[in-house]
Write a protein that holds these residues in place. Structure first.
Motif, short mmCIF file in Angstrom:
data_model
loop_
_atom_site.label_atom_id
_atom_site.label_comp_id
_atom_site.label_asym_id
_atom_site.label_seq_id
_atom_site.Cartn_x
_atom_site.Cartn_y
_atom_site.Cartn_z
N PHE A 1 47.81 62.76 -87.56
CA PHE A 1 47.10 64.01 -87.27
C PHE A 1 46.53 63.97 -85.85
O PHE A 1 45.32 64.03 -85.64
N GLU A 2 47.43 63.87 -84.87
CA GLU A 2 47.06 63.91 -83.46
C GLU A 2 48.20 64.51 -82.66
O GLU A 2 49.34 64.04 -82.74
N ALA A 3 47.88 65.55 -81.87
CA ALA A 3 48.89 66.23 -81.06
C ALA A 3 49.01 65.55 -79.69
O ALA A 3 48.10 64.82 -79.26
N PRO A 4 50.13 65.77 -78.99
CA PRO A 4 50.26 65.23 -77.63
C PRO A 4 49.15 65.75 -76.72
O PRO A 4 48.65 66.86 -76.90
N THR A 5 48.79 64.97 -75.71
CA THR A 5 47.70 65.35 -74.79
C THR A 5 48.24 65.78 -73.44
O THR A 5 49.31 65.33 -72.99
N ASN A 6 47.49 66.68 -72.78
CA ASN A 6 47.77 67.12 -71.41
C ASN A 6 49.21 67.60 -71.22
O ASN A 6 49.93 67.15 -70.32
N VAL A 7 49.64 68.54 -72.06
CA VAL A 7 51.03 68.98 -72.01
C VAL A 7 51.21 70.34 -71.35
O VAL A 7 52.29 70.64 -70.83
N ALA A 8 50.18 71.20 -71.34
CA ALA A 8 50.37 72.55 -70.81
C ALA A 8 49.03 73.26 -70.71
O ALA A 8 47.98 72.74 -71.13
N ASP A 9 49.08 74.48 -70.14
CA ASP A 9 47.93 75.39 -70.13
C ASP A 9 48.29 76.64 -70.91
O ASP A 9 49.47 76.94 -71.14
N ASN A 10 47.26 77.38 -71.29
CA ASN A 10 47.44 78.70 -71.92
C ASN A 10 48.40 78.65 -73.13
O ASN A 10 49.41 79.33 -73.18
N TYR A 11 48.08 77.81 -74.07
CA TYR A 11 48.85 77.76 -75.31
C TYR A 11 47.91 77.52 -76.48
O TYR A 11 46.74 77.15 -76.31
N GLY A 12 48.41 77.80 -77.67
CA GLY A 12 47.68 77.50 -78.89
C GLY A 12 48.56 76.71 -79.82
O GLY A 12 49.79 76.78 -79.76
N GLN A 13 47.96 75.95 -80.70
CA GLN A 13 48.75 75.16 -81.64
C GLN A 13 48.08 75.13 -83.01
O GLN A 13 46.87 75.32 -83.14
N ARG A 14 48.92 74.91 -84.02
CA ARG A 14 48.43 74.77 -85.39
C ARG A 14 49.09 73.53 -85.99
O ARG A 14 50.31 73.40 -85.97
N VAL A 15 48.28 72.65 -86.53
CA VAL A 15 48.77 71.46 -87.22
C VAL A 15 48.35 71.61 -88.68
O VAL A 15 47.16 71.73 -88.97
N ARG A 16 49.32 71.61 -89.58
CA ARG A 16 48.97 71.88 -90.98
C ARG A 16 49.93 71.16 -91.94
O ARG A 16 51.07 70.85 -91.59
N GLY A 17 49.44 70.94 -93.13
CA GLY A 17 50.23 70.28 -94.16
C GLY A 17 49.35 69.90 -95.33
O GLY A 17 48.33 70.55 -95.58
N TYR A 18 49.72 68.85 -96.02
CA TYR A 18 48.99 68.40 -97.21
C TYR A 18 48.50 66.98 -97.00
O TYR A 18 49.21 66.14 -96.47
N LEU A 19 47.28 66.74 -97.44
CA LEU A 19 46.66 65.43 -97.32
C LEU A 19 46.51 64.83 -98.72
O LEU A 19 46.04 65.50 -99.63
N THR A 20 46.91 63.59 -98.87
CA THR A 20 46.80 62.89 -100.15
C THR A 20 45.75 61.80 -100.02
O THR A 20 45.90 60.87 -99.23
N ALA A 21 44.69 61.92 -100.79
CA ALA A 21 43.63 60.91 -100.76
C ALA A 21 44.12 59.62 -101.42
O ALA A 21 44.62 59.64 -102.54
N PRO A 22 43.99 58.48 -100.75
CA PRO A 22 44.47 57.22 -101.34
C PRO A 22 43.59 56.72 -102.48
O PRO A 22 44.06 56.00 -103.35
N THR A 23 42.31 57.07 -102.45
CA THR A 23 41.40 56.67 -103.52
C THR A 23 40.46 57.82 -103.84
O THR A 23 40.26 58.73 -103.02
N THR A 24 39.84 57.78 -105.01
CA THR A 24 38.86 58.78 -105.41
C THR A 24 37.54 58.51 -104.71
O THR A 24 37.11 57.37 -104.60
N GLY A 25 36.87 59.56 -104.23
CA GLY A 25 35.57 59.38 -103.60
C GLY A 25 35.29 60.42 -102.55
O GLY A 25 36.03 61.40 -102.40
N SER A 26 34.22 60.23 -101.80
CA SER A 26 33.78 61.17 -100.77
C SER A 26 34.38 60.81 -99.42
O SER A 26 34.28 59.65 -98.98
N TYR A 27 34.97 61.79 -98.75
CA TYR A 27 35.56 61.60 -97.42
C TYR A 27 34.82 62.46 -96.41
O TYR A 27 34.33 63.55 -96.74
N THR A 28 34.72 62.01 -95.17
CA THR A 28 34.11 62.77 -94.08
C THR A 28 35.16 62.94 -93.00
O THR A 28 35.91 62.01 -92.70
#
Length: 228
Positions: free
Chosen positions: A192-219
């Protein structure tokens, strides 16, 4: 849906308890299955995890069963909660669905076209081994499964997340990203990290599904430039 589900295997693990499976470590092997059923009688002293996404073909109540040898657990995530819905406490033969009362889930309401995270864990000690998950769809008898869940309702975990980019978008507010239009480019990221310093005047969306490896509270934290 892609017609497969991910299967992870950990070898050389003693005991029959699901808790003995070292799911936070790298598996001995990873592959895919074309239905929610693993190979039978393949080894001793191993654990496996079969997981991915289930897409309900129609709206309504679904009932699930799990069969396996030795101990097994079946989880389904609905409304953001990962819940154990069925289990095998001793062992069953292949596709023996009604040996234990806990093999059968309660009726669960699912929405057509929506993806639900599903996961089965199975720990084998010695002797025979098997694992299968079946279901009864809306308006079908719930005495036993109508079928092993087929690949047509399954999608694997992939280890990537979708990355979409819209070029020539002015301003610095997230609201200017034209997310309802076709992006200029689409791809995937391996974390979950996009490339850095690639352009100006653009927008991006990073999306998908996250699977928690264990039960509990995440931050969670987000960092980015400009607005995120």
């Amino acid at each position: 849906t892609t017609g497969t589900i991910t299967r992870d295997v950990w070898n050389n693990i003693g005991g029959t308890a699901v808790s003995a499976i070292p799911v936070t470590t790298t598996p001995s092997s990873t592959g895919t299955l074309t239905s929610f059923e693993a190979p039978t009688n393949v080894a001793d002293n191993y654990g496996q995890r079969v997981r991915g996404y289930l897409t309900a073909p129609t709206n309504g109540s679904y009932t699930f069963w799990i069969a396996g040898d030795d101990n097994c657990e079946l989880y389904l995530t609905t409304n953001g909660q990962k819940n154990k819905i069925a289990q095998v406490l001793a062992w069953t033969g292949s596709r023996i669905w009604n040996k234990e009362a806990g093999q059968k889930s309660a009726a669960i309401s699912l929405t057509a076209g929506q993806q639900y995270y599903v996961e089965a864990l199975m720990k084998e000690g010695g002797g025979g081994d098997n694992l299968a998950v079946g279901w009864a769809k809306p308006d079908q008898s719930t005495t036993s499964p109508s079928e092993v869940i087929p690949g047509s309702a399954l999608s694997p975990t992939t280890g990537t997340i979708s990355h979409q980019v819209w070029n020539n978008v002015n301003g610095a507010t997230v609201a200017t990203i034209p997310v309802n239009t076709t992006p200029s480019s689409s791809g995937t990221l391996t974390r979950f990290e996009a490339p850095t310093n690639v352009a100006d005047n653009y927008g991006q969306r990073v999306r998908g599904y996250l699977t928690a490896p264990t039960t509990g509270s995440y931050t969670f934290w987000v960092a980015g430039d400009d607005n995120c």
